[in-house]
Design a protein around this motif. Structure first.
Motif, PDB file in Angstrom:
ATOM      1  N   SER A   1      31.280  32.796  44.102  1.00 39.25           N
ATOM      2  CA  SER A   1      32.039  33.549  43.093  1.00 39.25           C
ATOM      3  C   SER A   1      32.205  34.942  43.211  1.00 39.25           C
ATOM      4  CB  SER A   1      31.469  33.018  41.511  1.00 39.25           C
ATOM      5  OG  SER A   1      30.151  33.770  41.544  1.00 39.25           O
ATOM      6  N   SER A   2      33.177  35.804  42.635  1.00 39.43           N
ATOM      7  CA  SER A   2      33.098  37.094  42.632  1.00 39.43           C
ATOM      8  C   SER A   2      32.038  37.810  41.740  1.00 39.43           C
ATOM      9  CB  SER A   2      34.429  37.576  42.645  1.00 39.43           C
ATOM     10  OG  SER A   2      34.946  37.261  41.076  1.00 39.43           O
ATOM     11  N   ASP A   3      31.676  37.001  40.634  1.00 38.46           N
ATOM     12  CA  ASP A   3      30.755  37.427  39.782  1.00 38.46           C
ATOM     13  C   ASP A   3      30.264  36.409  39.118  1.00 38.46           C
ATOM     14  OD1 ASP A   3      28.901  39.689  38.536  1.00 38.46           O
ATOM     15  OD2 ASP A   3      30.403  40.099  37.305  1.00 38.46           O
ATOM     16  N   CYS A   4      28.753  36.658  38.726  1.00 36.66           N
ATOM     17  CA  CYS A   4      28.446  35.358  37.995  1.00 36.66           C
ATOM     18  C   CYS A   4      27.203  35.932  36.992  1.00 36.66           C
ATOM     19  CB  CYS A   4      27.995  34.275  38.620  1.00 36.66           C
ATOM     20  SG  CYS A   4      26.626  34.543  39.707  1.00 36.66           S
ATOM     21  N   GLY A   5      26.666  35.244  36.023  1.00 35.73           N
ATOM     22  CA  GLY A   5      25.674  35.721  35.104  1.00 35.73           C
ATOM     23  C   GLY A   5      25.479  34.711  34.109  1.00 35.73           C
ATOM     24  N   HIS A   6      24.767  35.049  33.014  1.00 32.98           N
ATOM     25  CA  HIS A   6      24.528  34.251  31.899  1.00 32.98           C
ATOM     26  C   HIS A   6      23.932  35.348  30.629  1.00 32.98           C
ATOM     27  CE1 HIS A   6      20.159  35.176  31.740  1.00 32.98           C
ATOM     28  NE2 HIS A   6      20.141  35.164  33.137  1.00 32.98           N
ATOM     29  N   ARG A   7      24.216  34.664  29.656  1.00 35.93           N
ATOM     30  CA  ARG A   7      24.034  35.416  28.401  1.00 35.93           C
ATOM     31  C   ARG A   7      23.545  34.350  27.132  1.00 35.93           C
ATOM     32  NH1 ARG A   7      28.308  34.776  24.654  1.00 35.93           N
ATOM     33  NH2 ARG A   7      30.006  33.798  25.611  1.00 35.93           N
ATOM     34  N   PRO A   8      23.016  35.031  26.292  1.00 35.90           N
ATOM     35  CA  PRO A   8      22.622  34.312  25.285  1.00 35.90           C
ATOM     36  C   PRO A   8      23.706  33.852  24.215  1.00 35.90           C
ATOM     37  CG  PRO A   8      21.648  36.266  24.836  1.00 35.90           C
ATOM     38  CD  PRO A   8      22.176  36.344  26.205  1.00 35.90           C
ATOM     39  N   THR A   9      23.631  32.736  23.551  1.00 40.49           N
ATOM     40  CA  THR A   9      24.711  32.745  22.575  1.00 40.49           C
ATOM     41  C   THR A   9      23.734  32.004  21.324  1.00 40.49           C
ATOM     42  OG1 THR A   9      24.885  30.196  23.027  1.00 40.49           O
ATOM     43  CG2 THR A   9      26.175  31.841  24.210  1.00 40.49           C
ATOM     44  N   GLU A  10      24.550  31.778  20.090  1.00 37.99           N
ATOM     45  CA  GLU A  10      24.047  31.569  19.006  1.00 37.99           C
ATOM     46  C   GLU A  10      23.247  30.212  19.080  1.00 37.99           C
ATOM     47  OE1 GLU A  10      26.203  31.859  15.304  1.00 37.99           O
ATOM     48  OE2 GLU A  10      26.807  33.654  15.877  1.00 37.99           O
ATOM     49  N   GLN A  11      23.925  29.246  19.982  1.00 33.38           N
ATOM     50  CA  GLN A  11      23.396  27.904  20.166  1.00 33.38           C
ATOM     51  C   GLN A  11      22.558  27.660  21.447  1.00 33.38           C
ATOM     52  OE1 GLN A  11      26.598  28.599  19.441  1.00 33.38           O
ATOM     53  NE2 GLN A  11      26.292  28.283  17.123  1.00 33.38           N
ATOM     54  N   GLY A  12      22.462  28.796  22.329  1.00 32.10           N
ATOM     55  CA  GLY A  12      21.450  28.576  23.360  1.00 32.10           C
ATOM     56  C   GLY A  12      22.121  29.521  24.469  1.00 32.10           C
ATOM     57  N   LYS A  13      22.868  29.124  25.454  1.00 28.58           N
ATOM     58  CA  LYS A  13      23.216  30.104  26.591  1.00 28.58           C
ATOM     59  C   LYS A  13      24.664  29.582  27.002  1.00 28.58           C
ATOM     60  CE  LYS A  13      21.081  27.909  30.387  1.00 28.58           C
ATOM     61  NZ  LYS A  13      20.559  27.229  29.699  1.00 28.58           N
ATOM     62  N   ALA A  14      25.283  30.756  27.693  1.00 27.96           N
ATOM     63  CA  ALA A  14      26.558  30.492  28.552  1.00 27.96           C
ATOM     64  C   ALA A  14      26.056  30.907  29.913  1.00 27.96           C
ATOM     65  CB  ALA A  14      27.568  31.349  27.932  1.00 27.96           C
ATOM     66  N   VAL A  15      26.456  30.212  30.697  1.00 28.24           N
ATOM     67  CA  VAL A  15      26.584  30.460  32.246  1.00 28.24           C
ATOM     68  C   VAL A  15      27.960  30.661  32.692  1.00 28.24           C
ATOM     69  CG1 VAL A  15      25.534  30.036  34.405  1.00 28.24           C
ATOM     70  CG2 VAL A  15      24.407  29.371  32.361  1.00 28.24           C
ATOM     71  N   TRP A  16      28.278  31.617  33.448  1.00 27.56           N
ATOM     72  CA  TRP A  16      29.720  31.990  33.704  1.00 27.56           C
ATOM     73  C   TRP A  16      29.861  32.316  35.172  1.00 27.56           C
ATOM     74  CZ3 TRP A  16      30.536  37.012  35.362  1.00 27.56           C
ATOM     75  CH2 TRP A  16      29.728  37.955  35.021  1.00 27.56           C
ATOM     76  N   PHE A  17      30.916  32.260  35.621  1.00 27.37           N
ATOM     77  CA  PHE A  17      31.428  33.167  36.992  1.00 27.37           C
ATOM     78  C   PHE A  17      32.649  33.479  36.800  1.00 27.37           C
ATOM     79  CE2 PHE A  17      32.543  28.386  37.400  1.00 27.37           C
ATOM     80  CZ  PHE A  17      33.634  28.481  38.011  1.00 27.37           C
ATOM     81  N   THR A  18      33.124  34.151  37.645  1.00 22.31           N
ATOM     82  CA  THR A  18      34.796  34.609  37.876  1.00 22.31           C
ATOM     83  C   THR A  18      35.072  34.333  39.306  1.00 22.31           C
ATOM     84  OG1 THR A  18      34.127  36.896  38.367  1.00 22.31           O
ATOM     85  CG2 THR A  18      34.640  36.241  35.899  1.00 22.31           C
ATOM     86  N   LEU A  19      36.205  33.974  39.388  1.00 25.33           N
ATOM     87  CA  LEU A  19      36.873  33.829  40.722  1.00 25.33           C
ATOM     88  C   LEU A  19      38.197  34.849  40.786  1.00 25.33           C
ATOM     89  CD1 LEU A  19      36.984  30.132  41.363  1.00 25.33           C
ATOM     90  CD2 LEU A  19      35.484  31.649  42.460  1.00 25.33           C
ATOM     91  N   PRO A  20      38.473  35.530  41.978  1.00 22.91           N
ATOM     92  CA  PRO A  20      39.548  36.467  41.972  1.00 22.91           C
ATOM     93  C   PRO A  20      40.685  35.509  42.207  1.00 22.91           C
ATOM     94  CG  PRO A  20      38.258  36.409  44.141  1.00 22.91           C
ATOM     95  CD  PRO A  20      37.433  35.457  43.105  1.00 22.91           C
ATOM     96  N   GLY A  21      41.897  36.260  41.853  1.00 21.64           N
ATOM     97  CA  GLY A  21      43.123  35.683  42.194  1.00 21.64           C
ATOM     98  C   GLY A  21      43.464  35.486  43.586  1.00 21.64           C
ATOM     99  N   ILE A  22      44.252  34.614  44.251  1.00 18.34           N
ATOM    100  CA  ILE A  22      44.438  34.648  45.789  1.00 18.34           C
ATOM    101  C   ILE A  22      45.982  34.656  45.870  1.00 18.34           C
ATOM    102  CG2 ILE A  22      44.474  33.320  47.765  1.00 18.34           C
ATOM    103  CD1 ILE A  22      42.127  31.790  46.790  1.00 18.34           C
ATOM    104  N   PRO A  23      46.471  35.721  46.361  1.00 17.56           N
ATOM    105  CA  PRO A  23      48.088  35.717  46.484  1.00 17.56           C
ATOM    106  C   PRO A  23      48.634  34.611  46.984  1.00 17.56           C
ATOM    107  CG  PRO A  23      46.947  37.875  47.514  1.00 17.56           C
ATOM    108  CD  PRO A  23      45.925  36.896  47.221  1.00 17.56           C
ATOM    109  N   THR A  24      49.860  34.457  46.680  1.00 17.91           N
ATOM    110  CA  THR A  24      50.770  33.177  47.028  1.00 17.91           C
ATOM    111  C   THR A  24      50.700  32.954  48.335  1.00 17.91           C
ATOM    112  OG1 THR A  24      51.876  33.268  45.000  1.00 17.91           O
ATOM    113  CG2 THR A  24      52.761  31.867  46.770  1.00 17.91           C
ATOM    114  N   GLN A  25      50.958  34.259  49.297  1.00 21.57           N
ATOM    115  CA  GLN A  25      51.294  34.144  50.595  1.00 21.57           C
ATOM    116  C   GLN A  25      49.935  33.675  51.313  1.00 21.57           C
ATOM    117  OE1 GLN A  25      51.686  36.627  48.690  1.00 21.57           O
ATOM    118  NE2 GLN A  25      50.871  38.452  49.927  1.00 21.57           N
ATOM    119  N   ARG A  26      48.746  33.918  50.527  1.00 24.76           N
ATOM    120  CA  ARG A  26      47.434  33.493  51.412  1.00 24.76           C
ATOM    121  C   ARG A  26      46.967  32.277  50.965  1.00 24.76           C
ATOM    122  NH1 ARG A  26      43.221  37.804  50.247  1.00 24.76           N
ATOM    123  NH2 ARG A  26      41.838  36.511  51.945  1.00 24.76           N
ATOM    124  N   ARG A  27      47.689  31.693  49.904  1.00 23.96           N
ATOM    125  CA  ARG A  27      47.293  30.102  49.543  1.00 23.96           C
ATOM    126  C   ARG A  27      47.390  29.252  50.527  1.00 23.96           C
ATOM    127  NH1 ARG A  27      49.584  29.876  44.387  1.00 23.96           N
ATOM    128  NH2 ARG A  27      48.727  31.845  43.681  1.00 23.96           N
TER     129      ARG A  27
END
Length: 178
Positions: free
Chosen positions: A148-174
């Motif tokens: 991933s380009s970034d990831c982490g976790h954070r508390p929520t009211e019901q527990g937690k959220a674990v997240w990640f982000t992925l960058p976009g890949i330009p069409t010509q590189r896909r």
């Protein structure tokens, strides 16, 4: 059966917070679109989540440039959902939040569960400590950090959220298979 909410186009995640990273630049940057889906607290949630990610990243905007790699998104989502099923009490559903990010593209994916405890170590591991190739578990968060380009976790009211982000890949590189 998964339960979904309608997509939003607000520039904020379905959880109501601004996505991590810099805000979209200028009026042409667009807004984010997001979905929140409740999954069953069983292993059946993993293939359902993979299919939902594939659909969200390919079928919802087939002509869109700068989409993230769907294979990587599916893999990382499957790891997070499997972790949520395995490591949390089965008292409530698991929530999958998918957000397509505005220009320059990409996505953020979150998996919400009922356990407030940290999801292991999301920082870079000590390079002096090797990975045991015979272990059946323990590579999911390593994959998350590495792919991933970034990831982490954070508390929520019901527990937690674990997240990640992925960058976009330009069409010509896909890859052509996409």
């Amino acid at each position: 059966m998964p339960e979904a909410t309608r997509p939003t186009a607000t520039g904020r995640t379905a959880a109501g917070r601004t996505a991590p990273g810099p805000p979209p630049a200028g009026p042409d940057a667009g807004t984010a679109t997001s979905w929140r889906v409740r999954l069953p607290h069983t292993t059946a949630a993993v293939p359902i989540a993979r299919a939902l990610i594939r659909t969200a990243l390919t079928d919802t905007a087939p002509g869109t440039d700068d989409r993230p790699d769907t294979d990587t998104a599916e893999l990382l989502t499957a790891e997070l959902v499997a972790n949520a099923v395995e490591h949390t009490a089965g008292t409530g559903p698991i929530e999958l939040v998918v957000e397509l990010l505005p220009a320059p593209g990409g996505c953020q994916i979150e998996v919400h569960d009922s356990r407030p405890a940290r999801p292991g170590d999301l920082v870079c591991p000590d390079p002096a400590v090797g990975v045991d190739p015979w272990q059946e578990h323990g590579r999911g968060l390593l994959l998350l950090r590495a792919l991933s380009s970034d990831c982490g976790h954070r508390p929520t009211e019901q527990g937690k959220a674990v997240w990640f982000t992925l960058p976009g890949i330009p069409t010509q590189r896909r890859r052509r298979a996409d």
